[in-house]
Design an enzyme around this catalytic site. Sequence first.
Site, short mmCIF file in Angstrom:
data_model
loop_
_atom_site.label_atom_id
_atom_site.label_comp_id
_atom_site.label_asym_id
_atom_site.label_seq_id
_atom_site.Cartn_x
_atom_site.Cartn_y
_atom_site.Cartn_z
N ASP A 1 0.84 -1.20 0.00
CA ASP A 1 0.00 0.00 0.00
C ASP A 1 0.88 1.25 0.00
O ASP A 1 1.58 1.52 0.98
CB ASP A 1 -0.91 -0.02 1.24
CG ASP A 1 -1.72 1.25 1.38
OD1 ASP A 1 -1.90 1.95 0.36
OD2 ASP A 1 -2.16 1.54 2.51
N ASN B 1 -0.21 4.50 -0.43
CA ASN B 1 -0.79 5.77 0.01
C ASN B 1 -1.50 5.71 1.36
O ASN B 1 -2.22 6.63 1.74
CB ASN B 1 -1.75 6.31 -1.06
CG ASN B 1 -2.98 5.44 -1.22
OD1 ASN B 1 -3.03 4.33 -0.68
ND2 ASN B 1 -3.97 5.92 -1.95
N HIS C 1 -4.12 -17.12 -4.88
CA HIS C 1 -5.04 -16.35 -4.02
C HIS C 1 -6.32 -17.11 -3.67
O HIS C 1 -7.13 -16.61 -2.91
CB HIS C 1 -5.39 -15.05 -4.74
CG HIS C 1 -6.18 -15.30 -6.00
ND1 HIS C 1 -5.65 -15.95 -7.10
CD2 HIS C 1 -7.47 -15.04 -6.30
CE1 HIS C 1 -6.58 -16.05 -8.03
NE2 HIS C 1 -7.69 -15.52 -7.57
N ASP D 1 -1.82 -1.24 -3.86
CA ASP D 1 -2.12 -0.49 -5.08
C ASP D 1 -0.99 -0.63 -6.10
O ASP D 1 0.05 -1.24 -5.83
CB ASP D 1 -2.38 0.98 -4.74
CG ASP D 1 -1.39 1.51 -3.70
OD1 ASP D 1 -0.18 1.28 -3.89
OD2 ASP D 1 -1.82 2.12 -2.69
N ASP E 1 -4.00 3.99 2.62
CA ASP E 1 -5.45 3.78 2.83
C ASP E 1 -5.76 2.33 3.24
O ASP E 1 -6.92 1.95 3.34
CB ASP E 1 -6.26 4.19 1.59
CG ASP E 1 -5.98 3.29 0.39
OD1 ASP E 1 -5.09 2.41 0.48
OD2 ASP E 1 -6.66 3.47 -0.65
N ASP F 1 -4.75 -10.47 -15.55
CA ASP F 1 -5.84 -11.42 -15.34
C ASP F 1 -6.96 -11.02 -16.30
O ASP F 1 -7.28 -9.85 -16.45
CB ASP F 1 -6.33 -11.31 -13.89
CG ASP F 1 -6.69 -12.66 -13.30
OD1 ASP F 1 -7.50 -13.36 -13.91
OD2 ASP F 1 -6.16 -13.00 -12.22
N GLU G 1 -7.18 -20.77 -16.39
CA GLU G 1 -7.58 -21.41 -15.14
C GLU G 1 -8.67 -22.40 -15.47
O GLU G 1 -9.69 -22.03 -16.05
CB GLU G 1 -8.09 -20.36 -14.15
CG GLU G 1 -8.30 -20.96 -12.77
CD GLU G 1 -9.34 -20.24 -11.93
OE1 GLU G 1 -9.34 -20.40 -10.72
OE2 GLU G 1 -10.19 -19.51 -12.50
C1 GLC Z 1 -11.41 -17.69 -10.20
C2 GLC Z 1 -10.62 -16.73 -9.36
C3 GLC Z 1 -11.32 -16.53 -8.06
C4 GLC Z 1 -12.67 -15.94 -8.35
C5 GLC Z 1 -13.46 -16.78 -9.36
C6 GLC Z 1 -14.59 -16.01 -9.94
O1 GLC Z 1 -11.47 -18.94 -9.64
O2 GLC Z 1 -9.32 -17.17 -9.21
O3 GLC Z 1 -10.61 -15.73 -7.17
O4 GLC Z 1 -13.42 -15.83 -7.17
O5 GLC Z 1 -12.66 -17.19 -10.45
O6 GLC Z 1 -14.11 -15.01 -10.80
CA CA Z 2 -3.56 2.15 -1.26
#
Ligand code: GLC
Ligand code: CA
Length: 559
Positions: A23, A25, A333, A31, A27, A100, A257
């Site tokens: 981060d 800034n 993630h 970012d 908040d 992404d 994915e």
């Molecule tokens: C993919 C992403 C995930 C998201 C899902 C819906 O699995 O990696 O984080 O919640 O798609 O977009």
């Molecule tokens: Ca920020």
Amino acid sequence: MAESHTWWKEAVIYQIYPRSFMDANGDGIGDLKGITQRIPYLSKLGIDVVWISPVYASPNDDNGYDISDYRAIMKDFGTMADFDELLKVAHAAGIKIVMDLVVNHTSDEHAWFIESRSSRTNPKRDYYIWRDGKDGGAPNNWESCFSGPAWQYDEATDQYYLHLFSKKQPDLNWENPKVRDDVYDLMTFWCDKGIDGFRMDVISMISKDQRFPDGPMKDDGYGDFSPYCISGPHVHEFLQEMNARVLSKYDLLTVGEAAGVTIDEAKKYARADGKELGMVFEFEHVDGGNGRGSVIEKWTTGKPKLANVRAILNKWQTELEGCAWNSLYWDNHDQPRCVSMFGSAAPEYRERSAKMLATCLHMMKGTPYIYQGEELGMTNTHFTSIDDCRDLEEKNAWQQFVIDQKRVSPETMLACFDNMARDNARTPMQWDASVNAGFTTGTPWIAVNSNYRDINAANEVDDPASVFNYYKKLIDLRHTHDIIVYGTFRPLLEDDPHVYAYARELDGKRLLVACNWTKDEVPCTLFDDVQGTELISNYPENAHKKSALQPYEARVVLL
Ligand code: GLC
Ligand code: CA
């Protein structure tokens, strides 16, 4: 068959979850400027490519995976000028940027959906999937990935729309050629900016069986959409069209994915002639089939079993040989931290097991992905109440299984969250021992893991024995030894209860890899009579034992 050589087969990718990375800034939210500040750290680690989770305009129902404008940057993350600056700084440092691409669905606040829902005759109506109800309810029994029905009733036009994820993520109708044109246009917009590739969100689900039949019943009372949405009837046509119209015009890394993908399907998505994608993320080794068991649906306190994980990964390694390219990952993630899931987060084993897992994965054939903080051996966090959770998947599961259906106690569900929750991967990056781990000077949007004073980048970067420097060495090795990139994979000791071992072979050379997945010393004679050079190990070279591997020991020897 000799493998064609490309830059993305030789690269190591680093995934950034921008909300939790840095981060700039104050908040409390990571970012783009924060990422730019940390490019020197990434250069030091030695990675080639950064994949950034979505940074587009979004109301953040699902942290940016619900996009309201594909050509704008999310306000929390900065501006388009900040993005251009990041791209420039990264490129100057020799780091490529992969975006992404979330085009199975948009946000319900995207202009297309606002028009689409406004009337049955709106020109954008068919941008999404609208159906009449059946017998006073939804069009079929499908459950969304985030609990509850996959259909949302919309009073204004008295129809239901499909959302395989949250109700704020309506699915696009890929059958409509105008939708596809618009997707290709927005992809072109980003390619023309000079980005280096796309990670394609749930791309295996863009083609739905147009009969929309009920799915097999799951144990939570809803139907499973997978047989009708995963690798659906037209998915390969759509991707070949996307390839011809956009991807083939640039030199890109592409990774789809692909939850639920089979090996046969993966051979089509990641076909060696490059007519679709470069590679896919398979899910088998992180799914229930890895032996971790289940309390309800994905939720469990169990851990994967070596025998299952090895059988799954060995199968992907051997079956894609020569006909498609693998991606390699332990976490991201959406997954718990790999040291907690596959290794041991206990203080006495954390570093060793983190290095062991890294070795096991990075010596395989395919393109490795490192998720932010994995290179520090970051661990799962601890949830004391549902109020600690930020992820809608956790909130919805709590509502369904704990509150509504009363099938799981709050204590059990929290224990499952400690083990499985996506928020484990989303706690802030641990930069140093200062307040909030140096992630922010404000209040972080999600709590920092309490172990940040021990586990952080500042401690590790200058310590030659750290997890960080072990990852750096693995990356270096991949850059210097062709055999690690292109050698064929041969499983070894496939029935060993403790050891994951394999060989790589190229031009008469042989690489031996063995990893002890347990906290005990175990027998292993693999290295007893070999003459070779040790490339890397998580134990000092003079500390190995004959005919044995020590707790979480990993060894790599080039013959
Ligand atoms: C993919 C992403 C995930 C998201 C899902 C819906 O699995 O990696 O984080 O919640 O798609 O977009
Ligand atoms: Ca920020």
